[in-house]
Design an enzyme around this catalytic site. Structure first.
Site, PDB file in Angstrom:
ATOM      1  N   LYS A 101       0.810  -1.223   0.000  1.00 53.22           N
ATOM      2  CA  LYS A 101       0.000   0.000   0.000  1.00 53.22           C
ATOM      3  C   LYS A 101       0.844   1.275   0.000  1.00 53.22           C
ATOM      4  CE  LYS A 101      -4.524  -1.334   1.709  1.00 53.22           C
ATOM      5  NZ  LYS A 101      -4.376  -2.760   2.139  1.00 53.22           N
ATOM      6  N   GLU A 123     -10.266   7.636   3.806  1.00 53.22           N
ATOM      7  CA  GLU A 123     -11.036   6.766   4.683  1.00 53.22           C
ATOM      8  C   GLU A 123     -10.192   5.537   4.970  1.00 53.22           C
ATOM      9  OE1 GLU A 123     -11.117   6.572   1.438  1.00 53.22           O
ATOM     10  OE2 GLU A 123     -10.747   4.410   1.297  1.00 53.22           O
ATOM     11  N   SER A 388       1.552  -9.695  -0.993  1.00 49.47           N
ATOM     12  CA  SER A 388       1.253  -8.270  -0.834  1.00 49.47           C
ATOM     13  C   SER A 388       1.650  -7.685   0.516  1.00 49.47           C
ATOM     14  CB  SER A 388      -0.234  -8.023  -1.096  1.00 49.47           C
ATOM     15  OG  SER A 388      -1.037  -8.859  -0.287  1.00 49.47           O
TER      16      SER A 388
HETATM   17  C1  LIG Z   1      -5.149  -3.828   1.676  1.00 46.63           C
HETATM   18  C2  LIG Z   1      -4.442  -5.065   1.392  1.00 46.63           C
HETATM   19  C3  LIG Z   1      -4.814  -5.918   0.322  1.00 46.63           C
HETATM   20  C4  LIG Z   1      -6.014  -5.655  -0.537  1.00 46.63           C
HETATM   21  O1  LIG Z   1      -5.965  -4.499  -1.293  1.00 46.63           O
HETATM   22  P1  LIG Z   1      -5.750  -4.517  -2.864  1.00 46.63           P
HETATM   23  O2  LIG Z   1      -6.050  -3.121  -3.279  1.00 46.63           O
HETATM   24  O3  LIG Z   1      -6.717  -5.511  -3.442  1.00 46.63           O
HETATM   25  O4  LIG Z   1      -4.356  -4.915  -3.126  1.00 46.63           O
HETATM   26  C5  LIG Z   1      -4.043  -7.037   0.066  1.00 46.63           C
HETATM   27  N1  LIG Z   1      -2.986  -7.346   0.834  1.00 46.63           N
HETATM   28  C6  LIG Z   1      -2.602  -6.579   1.866  1.00 46.63           C
HETATM   29  C7  LIG Z   1      -1.414  -6.988   2.661  1.00 46.63           C
HETATM   30  C8  LIG Z   1      -3.317  -5.411   2.188  1.00 46.63           C
HETATM   31  O5  LIG Z   1      -2.930  -4.654   3.223  1.00 46.63           O
END
Ligand SMILES: *Cc1c(COP(=O)(O)O)cnc(C)c1O
Length: 405
Positions: A101, A123, A388
């Protein structure tokens, strides 16, 4: 590569179009006041993002502050436990603050700085976006107002503490159900009132144009790095790329690097407790076309046509729609969207932790779970997973609800 009439060689020039549409999805369905603000951001973005100064500054920040490039790890023990397919992970968990993010938050906050804004507004639901934006705001010395439902503030105490330590102002929203939907409305209202001094920073490839475009651009570094690194490590492209999809920002980041390649691409949505409405957040699999939060996409609706209640064990994935570009790629068939449930996800969470020494975010564990299933089906080849984020935020929850496995 041409796919169902869309040429992916020139895809990023043509999609979205000037009005922010990916085919019929996207756009900017907002009131005239916000429309004006969106046009201002669009114009500024198109000028600033091409300037040498902006590009050089973003590059420096990525290297010196975020710790980019993040590596790719070969998941050898996990691969061998399943069969012959080799699994690899792009380590966004090693990006500063523990997830992908920050890639778009640093971009959005740098844009705010270049536009001469004093404040960033957003938000947050589970608080992950709020923490990433508060981090970026602290770095740039911007004020930061994060709107959060009162119910979420109680549930997400550690993230609220992080935001406050980072100097953000957490604004409690007490309307309606006091969760994400009300927080979005309150944040947009506050922004409409003060858009001369502030800028809205959205948390995924969502919202009115130009946000889906901007967030994709800022996340595309993940795909650019990953393609290069994977070729360097193996001498070839992966056979498949897999990412989890909430709003879809980490997925668009890695997918964008491979759309023009002969690579199978998979987006993984949360099936939660099962296929009944209210038990999952698999909007692309079970949803229908509709407009919410300023854009046209595919969404889960209740009997009144309003955004339906959704559930996932991963709080970052429980959104009743997905970014318009995912709806487009889904309709085209370029990306396949599929699901894994909570059980499969928790199993993958422990397997990756035990066999590789990597504790994934529960969101990311959805992608790992799907890649493990896909590996069995494929028999041979390679799969690149976008990991992610890291799972520190999820450990207490997992132990409390599932115990140690
Ligand atoms: C917020 C988040 C997501 C989901 O958000 P996307 O916009 O779909 O990528 C996925 N993995 C993590 C670790 C997150 O913090």
């Amino acid at each position: 590569m041409v796919f169902n009439g869309v040429d992916f060689e020139t895809y990023f020039k043509n999609y979205p179009d000037k009005e922010g549409f990916f085919g019929k999805y996207g756009g900017a369905f907002v009131n005239p006041e916000l429309k004006k603000a969106m046009e201002e951001i669009t114009e500024a973005y198109f000028t600033i993002c091409k300037s040498r100064k902006f590009i050089a500054e973003l590059r420096r920040i990525r290297a010196e502050f975020q710790g980019r490039p993040t590596p790719i790890s070969h998941l050898e023990r996990l691969s061998n436990a399943i069969g012959n397919v080799q699994l690899y992970a792009k380590r966004e968990d090693l990006n500063h603050s523990g997830a992908h993010k920050l890639n778009h938050c640093m971009g959005e906050a740098l844009l705010a700085k270049f536009m001469g804004k004093k404040k960033v507004i957003a938000e947050t639901g589970a608080g992950q976006h709020g923490v990433a934006l508060a981090t970026a705001a602290a770095y740039f010395g911007l004020e930061c107002d994060i709107y959060m439902g009162a119910v979420d503030i109680k549930k997400q105490a550690p993230n609220v503490a992080r935001m406050k330590i980072l100097g953000a102002n957490v604004v409690e929203v007490t309307e309606g159900l006091q969760t994400l939907k009300e927080a979005v409305d309150a944040a947009f209202a506050a922004y409409a009132e003060d858009y001369e001094n502030s800028i809205y920073c959205i948390g995924s490839v969502l919202g009115p144009h130009p946000f889906p475009l901007m967030v994709r651009d800022f996340q595309s570094i993940v795909g650019i790095e990953a393609r290069d690194q994977f070729m360097g490590m193996t001498g070839e492209l992966p056979d498949a790329v897999v990412a989890c999809v909430g709003g879809g920002s980490n997925a668009m980041g890695i997918f964008s690097g491979f759309l023009n390649d002969p690579v199978d691409i998979y987006g993984v949505e949360p099936l939660g407790r099962g296929p009944a409405l209210g038990d999952h957040a698999a909007s692309l699999k079970y949803g229908t076309e509709g407009i919410m939060h300023g854009f046209n996409s595919i969404m889960l609706k209740d009997e009144n046509g309003e955004p339906a209640p959704v559930y996932s064990v991963a709080s970052g994935l429980d959104y009743p729609s997905s970014g318009p570009e995912h709806a487009f790629l889904h309709t085209l068939g370029r990306v396949k969207y599929d699901v894994v449930d909570d059980e499969e996800t928790i199993d993958a969470f422990f397997k990756l932790s035990r066999m590789e020494g990597i504790i994934p975010a529960i969101e990311s564990a959805h992608a790992v779970a799907y890649a493990m299933k896909l590996a069995k089906e494929m028999g041979t080849g390679s799969i690149l997973i976008n990991l992610s984020g890291r799972g520190d935020k999820d450990m207490d929850y997992v132990i409390e609800n599932y115990g140690i496995r």
